[in-house]
Motif scaffolding. Structure first.
Motif, PDB file in Angstrom:
ATOM      1  N   UNK A   8       0.828  -1.210   0.000  1.00 59.14           N
ATOM      2  CA  UNK A   8       0.000   0.000   0.000  1.00 59.14           C
ATOM      3  C   UNK A   8       0.859   1.255   0.000  1.00 59.14           C
ATOM      4  N   UNK A   9       1.945   1.235   0.751  1.00 62.19           N
ATOM      5  CA  UNK A   9       2.833   2.391   0.792  1.00 62.19           C
ATOM      6  C   UNK A   9       3.608   2.550  -0.510  1.00 62.19           C
ATOM      7  N   UNK A  10       3.641   1.489  -1.309  1.00 59.97           N
ATOM      8  CA  UNK A  10       4.341   1.543  -2.580  1.00 59.97           C
ATOM      9  C   UNK A  10       3.575   2.267  -3.670  1.00 59.97           C
ATOM     10  N   UNK A  11       2.410   2.801  -3.336  1.00 64.64           N
ATOM     11  CA  UNK A  11       1.679   3.616  -4.300  1.00 64.64           C
ATOM     12  C   UNK A  11       0.374   3.025  -4.784  1.00 64.64           C
ATOM     13  N   UNK A  12      -0.069   1.905  -4.205  1.00 65.27           N
ATOM     14  CA  UNK A  12      -1.353   1.329  -4.606  1.00 65.27           C
ATOM     15  C   UNK A  12      -2.485   2.169  -4.013  1.00 65.27           C
TER      16      UNK A  12
END
Length: 414
Positions: free
Chosen positions: A242-246
């Motif tokens: 989620x923190x990766x940009x999803x």
């Protein structure tokens, strides 16, 4: 010999039919090629490659329109990939040699034009990887999982240097196959996913990494057996995705699945310290995030599943106003009954009734709770779900005991 001039090719990175298309050489296109190798389907590419981009986004008709009109071997090969027919295959096969001839056989098998595919190929690099991946798919159709995994590993090794993203995809597929085998090792699958993620690290913006994070999290979650350490690993992995940009705006389906899995992982953790009670609140928030994507009208089954998770979490959430949570849970269960109807799935319908009755019992609304339990018990009994039937009967017994306890003091007072 019809060899392929441009290497490496973005073969295998995008979905079919783009996975089998071959780009012609174009001057000063190295940046565009690197973008495609990173999985960027929206890359600014030369006009000669627009057919590939159209195919990558699923517009096959437009891809056919954008193909060159010449009758060169590469154009004829690409035309077959986009419009695979037995007649076209026979015509093109008679003319192609070398690498294009080998790839034609791979594309024909994947399109169902031919029934068999070789185990060995006179190819190298990313082209060999694509061929081996197709051969692995044939192994899987024959339930030969070990052979398929061997080919997928060989394929990943062949394209690590020229096409790291393709290697990542293949290692992820290998892990997927491993998890389908009897006595699969979750640790071995996790290692494959982590290796794949390392290969995909150089592909910013690619969904591949996020999907690998999610699969890795599911390995930890599904093999946790209530162990806090494995569940914490799952939570960490989901949060990394989620923190990766999803986001819900850009990747709604993946976002919703991650949020639902995250909520379930939090709820599965054993409560070993007072602060762990916060996990229920985080889980509730995750389910609510998932429900911004999963709506009753567009995703009825997933909406019902996540709504059940939310209602169940609300029942047991530590709160200064538990009655409000219970009322909300009862209302959610009532909504879910519209999707999980008795006619469509009587056992799932009965499970909703059982959970709703439990919430009603906690509210002290015993008569409706007993009515719902009676129907749930009957359905569980009819469909031989003994454990759930026993759970319904136990809750009935508990409610009757509470009613008896209330009546006895009242009788004594008289």
């Amino acid at each position: 010999m019809h060899e392929i001039e441009l290497r490496p090719q973005p073969a295998g990175i995008f979905a079919l039919p783009a996975a089998h298309l071959i780009l012609p050489p174009v001057a000063d296109a190295s940046e565009a090629l690197q973008a495609l190798l990173r999985g960027d389907g929206a890359a600014d590419v030369p006009s000669q490659w627009q057919f590939f981009v159209a195919a990558a986004r699923g517009d096959v008709q437009r891809a056919c329109e954008l193909l060159p009109t010449d009758d060169q071997p590469l154009t004829r090969y690409n035309r077959f990939v986009l419009q695979p027919t037995a007649q076209c295959y026979d015509e093109v096969k008679a003319e192609l040699t070398g690498a294009l001839a080998a790839l034609l056989e791979v594309a024909a098998y994947c399109a169902g034009v031919v029934d068999a595919i070789a185990d060995e190929f006179q190819l190298d690099g990313e082209l060999l990887a694509v061929a081996l991946a197709a051969a692995a798919a044939a192994d899987l159709e024959r339930q030969q999982h070990a052979a398929a995994m061997d080919k997928l590993r060989q394929a990943a090794d062949a394209c690590r240097a020229p096409s790291p993203l393709l290697a990542a995809l293949l290692l992820g597929e290998c892990a997927d196959v491993l998890l389908q085998t009897p006595d699969a090792s979750p640790a071995a699958a996790a290692q494959l996913y982590r290796e794949a993620m390392q290969l995909a690290d150089g592909c910013p913006g690619s969904l591949v990494r996020a999907e690998l994070w999610m699969k890795l999290g599911m390995v930890y979650q599904n093999s946790a057996n209530g162990q806090r350490g494995a569940l914490l690993e799952a939570v960490s992995v989901y949060q990394a995705a989620l923190h990766g940009g999803i986001t819900a705006a850009e990747q709604p389906e993946l976002f919703a699945q991650l949020q639902n899995n995250l909520g379930l992982a939090y709820l599965s953790m054993p409560a070993v310290e007072s602060s762990s009670q916060l996990r229920t609140g985080v889980a509730i928030q995750s389910f609510r995030h998932a429900l911004t994507v999963y709506e009753k009208e567009t995703h009825p089954d997933m909406w019902a599943s996540v709504s059940m998770n939310l209602a169940n979490a609300l029942q047991y959430a530590p709160s200064s106003h538990p009655q409000d949570n219970l009322i909300q849970a009862v209302e959610i269960y009532e909504d879910v009954l519209q999707v999980r109807s008795r006619a469509r799935d009587p056992v799932a319908y009965a499970l909703v009734l059982l959970n709703q009755a439990n919430a009603l019992a906690h509210l002290g609304v015993f008569k409706p709770a007993l009515e719902k339990l009676a129907e749930a018990y009957k359905l569980f009994h009819w469909y031989d779900h003994v454990e759930q039937a026993d759970a319904a009967q136990q809750l009935v017994d508990q409610i009757n005991q509470r009613l008896s306890d209330v009546r006895q003091p009242a009788a004594s007072a008289r």
